[in-house]
Every structure is written in structure tokens, then in C-alpha cells.
Design an enzyme around this catalytic site. Structure first.
Site, PDB file in Angstrom:
ATOM      1  N   ASP A 134     -29.589  14.919  53.639  1.00  0.00           N
ATOM      2  CA  ASP A 134     -28.199  15.369  53.649  1.00  0.00           C
ATOM      3  C   ASP A 134     -27.396  14.466  54.580  1.00  0.00           C
ATOM      4  O   ASP A 134     -27.746  13.287  54.762  1.00  0.00           O
ATOM      5  CB  ASP A 134     -28.169  16.845  54.099  1.00  0.00           C
ATOM      6  CG  ASP A 134     -26.984  17.613  53.546  1.00  0.00           C
ATOM      7  OD1 ASP A 134     -25.853  17.228  53.858  1.00  0.00           O
ATOM      8  OD2 ASP A 134     -27.181  18.590  52.804  1.00  0.00           O
ATOM      9  N   HIS A 203     -21.987  19.318  56.704  1.00  0.00           N
ATOM     10  CA  HIS A 203     -22.748  19.767  55.539  1.00  0.00           C
ATOM     11  C   HIS A 203     -24.246  19.837  55.835  1.00  0.00           C
ATOM     12  O   HIS A 203     -24.918  20.835  55.526  1.00  0.00           O
ATOM     13  CB  HIS A 203     -22.465  18.806  54.381  1.00  0.00           C
ATOM     14  CG  HIS A 203     -22.945  19.279  53.045  1.00  0.00           C
ATOM     15  ND1 HIS A 203     -24.245  19.097  52.614  1.00  0.00           N
ATOM     16  CD2 HIS A 203     -22.302  19.907  52.032  1.00  0.00           C
ATOM     17  CE1 HIS A 203     -24.358  19.600  51.393  1.00  0.00           C
ATOM     18  NE2 HIS A 203     -23.205  20.092  51.011  1.00  0.00           N
ATOM     19  N   SER A 454     -24.936  23.739  47.024  1.00  0.00           N
ATOM     20  CA  SER A 454     -25.469  23.165  48.261  1.00  0.00           C
ATOM     21  C   SER A 454     -25.958  24.255  49.201  1.00  0.00           C
ATOM     22  O   SER A 454     -26.884  24.041  49.979  1.00  0.00           O
ATOM     23  CB  SER A 454     -24.374  22.390  49.002  1.00  0.00           C
ATOM     24  OG  SER A 454     -24.228  21.114  48.478  1.00  0.00           O
TER      25      SER A 454
END
Ligand code: NAG
Ligand code: NAG
Ligand code: NAG
Ligand code: NAG
Length: 666
Positions: A134, A203, A454
Site C-alpha cells: 500500500d 491509506h 480498500s
């Protein structure tokens, strides 16, 4: 005029050569030899080894065999024709697919963990190592504290690059932090300065903490969604592999897979993806095939391209593909207009307007202007303070953005496999950017709400970590099977789960087998297992030849009778083309108690389904039994598109649910 290097039109490529013949005992010398052979090989096309060294920016040496280099299109074409090469594809970018959720799946009740919860049973995932590919990690987050954790498992071979205060300081929880950027640099021409696995966008910290963050009491966003934040495997160790720098480039993703397999992770979580594409030209599919061959479960997001059919990505049959659905929590706020009309909405406002005082309205377009103002003649309104509402019904229901089946690459494999919470999920965030990511915003938050597949993907990765701790001998396919066959397709009102519109019924193209039920996945009774050979047989059946696949597994040969794709031993059945009748075969393995299982059939409308035999008796743990499912279309099922049904095998204690999707043609 001199035709120099600067006149070559270079494109960034990945050249995939299969697996390595050296085993896990390989030495540094072996790896050097591999890189040298890559230089030799590429040099034979470019004219010299020196040139090859200049153009090559990755040599994959550990598990995945291949390299990444900048080449002219014509050179790439020539290389792809060489018998040693499986595929050559451009190094392009994939995108990121941007804790109450555990209560919804009954792992906790009002913040307490009941003893029968998979958390208690699986010791909170303490023996698992979970990797996340990620945007990196914010190591200072409380979600990654190592209080009470024992020493790092001795099998761990990974490390922390830039294990410094400015880089990513590791501890006994965060045991790996590496970053891969040469693919990004090669494709964009940008330079990564002072790189590290530190997450500057939020994220990666969010997804990693959802998979395996520690219990952090008092987490909230502006006081909303308050409670104890935690991940699926709170006591598992975590490793961040930063592959996303805005975009997540193929060459970097493959390099991270090669590293993570070597490092010794148990689960790899990828909340990113591109378009559905041929498996052996797709970095995620290639990398995950090598990972699964090494016993690592790979969990991917289905994509945020819904609500449209055939939008699901990461569809290889060795991946766990996760859709997203809502949880039973809303952040309600009401807009009251001057005429007392109320409009229901959601808000996370950090500051609240003084109560019951009306304010003039300006149009959205005007509000953008710095000097916007409203006259006293304009309409007035008032927004109430947001309220966190729990127990919202119906929940879960599908999120509109969640990508849907059928599977564009192989419609015989139902995708997504499963759905999990992916709307307004509270999890750890970065300290490097504001809550909204906007520069105007000066509110920095340790936890933030995000939505997307996600967010649902790491929920399943966390559960996979628990299952790995409980059942260290289970294959990735067995872990996936347990998660799928125990899933639920009804919501908290007892009705079939709803599609994103809240009205129509969701289908297996939305949720695969249904919504995760981790406590049931502990003890599924039976599993549908798959080995590497099964996946290679699948690849033969879609057109890869023995020569190419033997580069992956030495000595492998395609079966003389090709596998019928519908026969891949998957925990769901997809029949995209039933002309009158189709028979599919499945094998179930007993992983629970001994017992006699009977089948119940809920056929898709207009089909008849017969199962042979209808009763299977298991006398031993590990025993395997075969059954056949015959799907017959009738007049009224022809030409109307996909229809949905299911099979349920039960011994009265376990329920093994298998969704069926079927499309009949004359
Ligand atoms: C991390 O280490 C690399 C290589 O030593 C160095 O180039 C880079 O600047 C370091 N990054 C930070 C944030 O210290
Ligand atoms: C990189 O790190 C060095 C040493 O810490 C620092 O002097 C330099 O300003 C940094 N460069 C950038 C672009 O951040
Ligand atoms: C969350 O905040 C509300 C309102 O301040 C409070 O009543 C509640 O006890 C808090 N819940 C938790 C778990 O902290
Ligand atoms: C507001 O600002 C815009 C440009 O920013 C300008 O064109 C406009 O005249 C201004 N309006 C008033 C009422 O000052």
C-alpha cells in the site's frame, strides 16, 4: 546525425520468466548469478551486458523470475518471442481502492469479546504475520504499538529499511517496513527523494490497522464513531511494503511480492488494482500465484467501479476477492429549512452551529468564491449536530461503488468471492496530512473514516490471519473456502441482503458467497481445497502451454484432457453458458468432525439441479468425497440472463453454502 541513446523511445516493461530452480536454501551467490543471467539475456537483445545493466532497474531473484527494464517497443516484442519468456507487459500503474465493523460480524458484543469469538479462540492472531502492499505506514500510530508482544518470530527474515526516527522505526508489532519505487521512477521520470515506507497519505496506515491494528480505546473522528479501534488480527505482526506513490506500479508490486514471500509472511493484503486483464500479464495475478504456491493467502479488493456488471478486478482464482458493504452505523444530521421541512443526511462536522438559529443559504457555485455572501432575502436553513446511530437497519447492504461480477476474464469463476464492511470505517491515519487531505484543512487526526473495497479487503485479511493461527496447516484455498462457505447472505432484518439502492435484492455478483462470518469460518466442517497443480491445470485450460508453465513448476505438464473450467474445485459454481445441460464436479475435504452430510438444493429460477450423491458420509478427518451437480435449463430460463441459486451441505451442525450462478442459451 548520430543516433544516440537519447533518441531511443523507451517504455518501462516487466519481463516475466516464471519461477526459479533454486530452492529456499539459495545463497547470495545464487541471487547474483540470477541477476547476471538476466543481464546476459537482456544484453543479447540490446547489444551488450553494459547496456542491459543500464536499462534494467529490477532483477527478481528470489521466488519470481524476471526483470524490469526500459526498452523500445520493438525490443520488447522481440523479447516476448523468446522461448524462455512467459510474458512481457508494460509497467503501468494500479490504483488504491479508496470499528464497529467487528461488532456487526459478532466477533465482539458491545465492545466485549465473548469466549466463543474467533478472536479468543485464535489468540487474536498472535502467530500470524500480515503484509500490506500500500502507501506505507505511520509507525507512531497507537494501532502499531507493541505492548505485551513477545519477541519477533524467529522464522521472520524481513527487515525495516530506514529504521530511523525520520524513516520507519520498527518494533515487535511492526516488524517490517520496506519500499519499492524504481518502477514508479522508471514509468514517470520522477525521483523519490529521502524515500521510506512512511505513509504520507493515510491509506496504507488505515488498511494495515484494519487488518491487524492493536486495541486502541478512545478512538474517534471529531468525537464521532467513538470506541475502541482494532484490526482483525490485533496480536499478529505486521509488515508494510510501500508500493504506491500516487500510483502503484507493476514492477514495484512484483518486487514486493518477491520480497514478502522470502521474508516469510502468512497473508498479503492488497487494497489496489487495475483493469481485469490476462493473468500472466498482470503483476498482482503473477505475484499472488507465486505467493499462494508458497502457502501465503492473498486477499485483494474487488475494485470501486460499481455499480456496473463485469467491473470486478483481481479475479484470478488463487486470489480472495472482496466486495464492500455497509455497516449498521450512520452519522445522522438533519437540514431544517426555513419552512420547517427536514432533509436527512450524514455529517461528521467537528464544530456545531448554535442550536436552532437559522442561517442564509448560498448556492454551491457561489460558495466557492472567496467573497460569497447571501442577501437577507435568501432562504434560510439550519444543520443539526451529527449523531452516531448504531443498529441501523437494514445492514449490511451493498455499497454502490463495490465492483460486480461476472468475472470478465474467466466467467466460470464467480467473483467477487465475499463481501465485508467497507463504508465509513474508522482506522488509523497518517500524521503527514490533514483529515480531508486538503491543504486548507488544518485538522490532523490519529484515526479517520474511509470507504472503499480498500477498507473491506483488510477485514478479510485480518480474518485470514486468525484462521492461519488456528489452522496453520490449512492451504490458502482452504482458508478462503472456510470464509466463503460460512458467509451469510441475509441482513440484520433477516431478509436477503439488499443491493446498493436499498430496494432490490443483491446477488452473488455483488457479494459472492455473502457477508463474512468469522466465528463460523473457524469450523466450516468441509472445505474445497486447491493445489498449485490445480491452478496450473486451470492456466492450461485457458491457453497457456506446458513449456511456459514448466517455467513456473519444473517438470509440470498440462493434462491430456484439459480441465473443464467449471470443474475447478472452487467453493462456488458459475455456469456462464448452459446449453440444455451442464455437469460440474466438486471435491470436499473433511476438516471438522466425522459425520453424514446431506445436500439441499435451491435451484436458480427455471433450472433443475440434481446432485449425485445426495448424501456423503465422512469417516475420517482429511477424507475427500466427490459429488456432481447437473444443471438443466428449461424453456423459461433461456435467454433471460444470469439466474441465482445455491446448494447447502449440512450434517445438522455445519452448513456448507455454495452459490450457483447460471446463464442458459438455446
Ligand atoms: C533511506 O535510506 C536510503 C538509502 O540509504 C536513503 O537514500 C534515504 O534518504 C533514506 N530515507 C530517509 C527518510 O532517511
Ligand atoms: C533529505 O534528507 C537530508 C538529511 O536528512 C536532508 O538534509 C535533506 O534536506 C532531505 N531532502 C529532502 C528533499 O527532503
Ligand atoms: C461515545 O461518546 C458518547 C457521547 O459523548 C458517550 O455517551 C459514550 O459513552 C462514548 N462511547 C464510548 C465507547 O466511549
Ligand atoms: C467577488 O470576486 C470575484 C472574483 O474573485 C469578482 O469577479 C466579483 O466581482 C466579486 N464580487 C463582489 C460582489 O465583490
Amino acid at each position: 546525425m548520430e543516433i544516440g541513446r537519447s533518441f531511443r523511445l523507451l517504455i518501462s516493461y516487466v519481463v516475466y520468466l516464471g519461477g526459479h530452480s533454486h530452492g529456499s536454501q539459495a545463497t547470495l551467490e545464487d541471487y547474483k548469478r540470477v541477476t547476471d543471467s538476466h543481464h546476459e539475456f537482456l544484453g543479447s537483445f540490446l547489444g551488450s551486458k553494459e547496456k542491459a545493466r543500464e536499462e534494467m532497474f529490477y532483477s527478481y531473484t528470489k521466488h519470481i523470475n524476471g526483470f524490469a527494464a526500459t526498452l523500445e517497443e520493438e525490443e520488447a516484442k522481440q523479447i516476448s518471442k523468446h522461448p524462455e519468456v512467459i510474458s512481457v507487459f508494460e509497467n503501468t500503474a494500479k490504483k488504491l481502492h479508496t470499528t464497529r465493523s467487528w461488532d456487526l460480524v459478532a466477533m465482539e458484543r458491545d465492545g466485549r469479546v465473548p469466549p466463543q469469538s474467533i478472536w479468543a479462540q485464535a489468540k487474536f492472531g498472535k502467530d500470524a504475520i500480515i503484509a500490506n502492499f500500500d502507501s506505507g505506514v505511520w509507525p507512531e500510530s497507537e494501532s502499531f504499538n507493541d505492548k505485551g508482544l513477545g519477541p519477533v518470530p524467529s522464522r521472520w527474515k524481513g527487515f525495516c529499511q530506514n529504521n530511523t526516527k525520520e524513516g520507519v522505526p520498527c518494533n515487535r508489532k511492526l516488524i517490517g517496513a520496506r519500499y519499492f519505487f524504481k518502477g514508479y521512477e522508471s514509468a514517470t521520470g520522477d525521483k523519490v527523494v529521502n524515500g521510506s515506507a512512511r505513509d504520507t497519505e493515510g491509506h496504507g496506515s488505515h488498511t494495515l490497522s484494519t487488518a491487524a491494528g492493536r486495541f486502541v480505546p478512545g478512538a474517534s473522528i471529531f468525537g464521532h464513531a467513538n470506541g475502541t479501534a482494532k484490526g482483525g488480527s490485533p496480536d499478529a505482526r505486521v509488515a508494510a511494503y510501500k508500493v504506491c506513490w500516487g500510483g502503484c506500479y507493476d514492477a514495484d508490486i512484483i518486487s514486493a511480492f518477491d520480497a514478502a514471500i522470502y521474508d516469510g509472511v502468512d497473508v498479503i493484503s492488497l487494497s489496489l488494482g487495475g483493469y481485469p486483464m490476462l493473468y500472466l500479464e498482470d503483476a498482482v495475478a503473477i505475484g499472488s500465484l507465486h505467493a499462494v504456491a508458497n502457502g501465503i493467502t492473498v486477499v485483494c479488493s474487488a475494485g470501486n467501479n460499481g455499480p456496473y456488471p463485469a467491473s470486478v478486478t483481481n479475479v484470478a482464482p488463487w486470489i480472495v476477492t472482496v466486495g464492500a458493504s455497509t455497516i449498521d452505523r450512520d452519522f445522522l444530521a438533519f437540514l431544517t429549512l426555513g419552512d420547517k421541512k427536514q432533509i436527512k443526511g450524514e455529517s461528521l462536522a467537528s464544530e456545531v452551529l448554535p442550536a436552532n438559529k437559522f442561517y442564509p443559504l448560498v448556492s454551491g457555485a457561489d460558495a466557492k468564491k472567496a467573497n460569497a455572501s447571501a442577501s437577507d432575502a435568501s432562504p434560510v436553513a439550519y444543520i443539526s449536530a451529527p449523531e452516531t446511530q448504531l443498529g441501523v437497519k437494514p445492514a449490511p447492504m451493498m455499497a454502490s461503488f463495490s465492483s460486480q461480477g461476472p468475472n470478465f476474464v474467466s466467467p466460470q469463476i464467480l467473483k467477487p468471492d465475499i463481501t465485508a464492511p467497507g463504508v465509513s470505517i474508522l482506522a488509523a491515519f497518517t500524521g503527514a496530512t490533514s483529515a480531508t487531505g486538503l491543504t486548507l484543512d488544518n485538522r490532523y487526526v490519529p484515526f479517520n473514516l474511509m470507504s472503499g473495497t480498500s477498507m473491506s479487503c483488510p477485514h478479510v485479511s485480518g480474518v485470514a490471519g486468525l484462521l492461519k493461527t488456528l489452522h496453520p496447516d490449512w492451504s490458502p484455498a482452504a482458508i478462503r473456502s472456510a470464509i466463503m462457505t460460512t458467509a451469510r447472505s441475509r441482513d440484520n432484518t433477516g431478509s436477503p441482503m439488499k443491493a446498493f439502492d436499498g430496494l432490490s435484492k443483491a446477488t452473488p455478483f455483488d457479494y459472492g458467497s455473502g457477508h463474512i462470518r468469522p466465528n463460523r469460518a473457524m469450523d466450516p466442517g468441509l472445505v474445497f481445497d486447491l493445489t498449485l497443480t490445480d491452478y496450473l491445470n486451470f492456466l492450461c485450460a485457458i491457453g497457456y502451454n506446458s513449456t511456459d508453465l514448466a517455467k513456473f513448476k519444473k517438470g509440470y505438464q498440462c493434462p491430456t484432457t484439459p480441465l473443464k473450467l467449471e470443474d475447478l474445485n472452487y467453493p462456488s459454481i458459475a455456469a456462464p453458458n448452459v446449453t440444455r445441460t451442464l455437469t460440474v464436479t466438486r471435491t470436499m475435504k473433511n476438516v471438522g468432525s466425522l459425520g453424514t452430510y446431506k445436500v439441499r438444493v435451491e435451484p436458480p429460477y427455471g433450472f433443475t439441479i440434481t446432485v449425485k450423491p445426495e448424501i456423503l458420509k465422512f469417516d475420517k478427518v482429511g477424507e475427500e468425497k466427490v459429488f456432481e451437480v447437473t444443471i438443466k435449463s428449461q424453456e423459461r430460463s433461456i435467454g433471460v440472463g444470469y439466474l441465482f441459486g445455491r446448494l447447502i451441505w449440512s450434517d445438522g451442525n455445519h452448513y456448507v453454502r455454495i452459490p450457483i450462478v447460471a446463464n442458459a442459451f438455446a
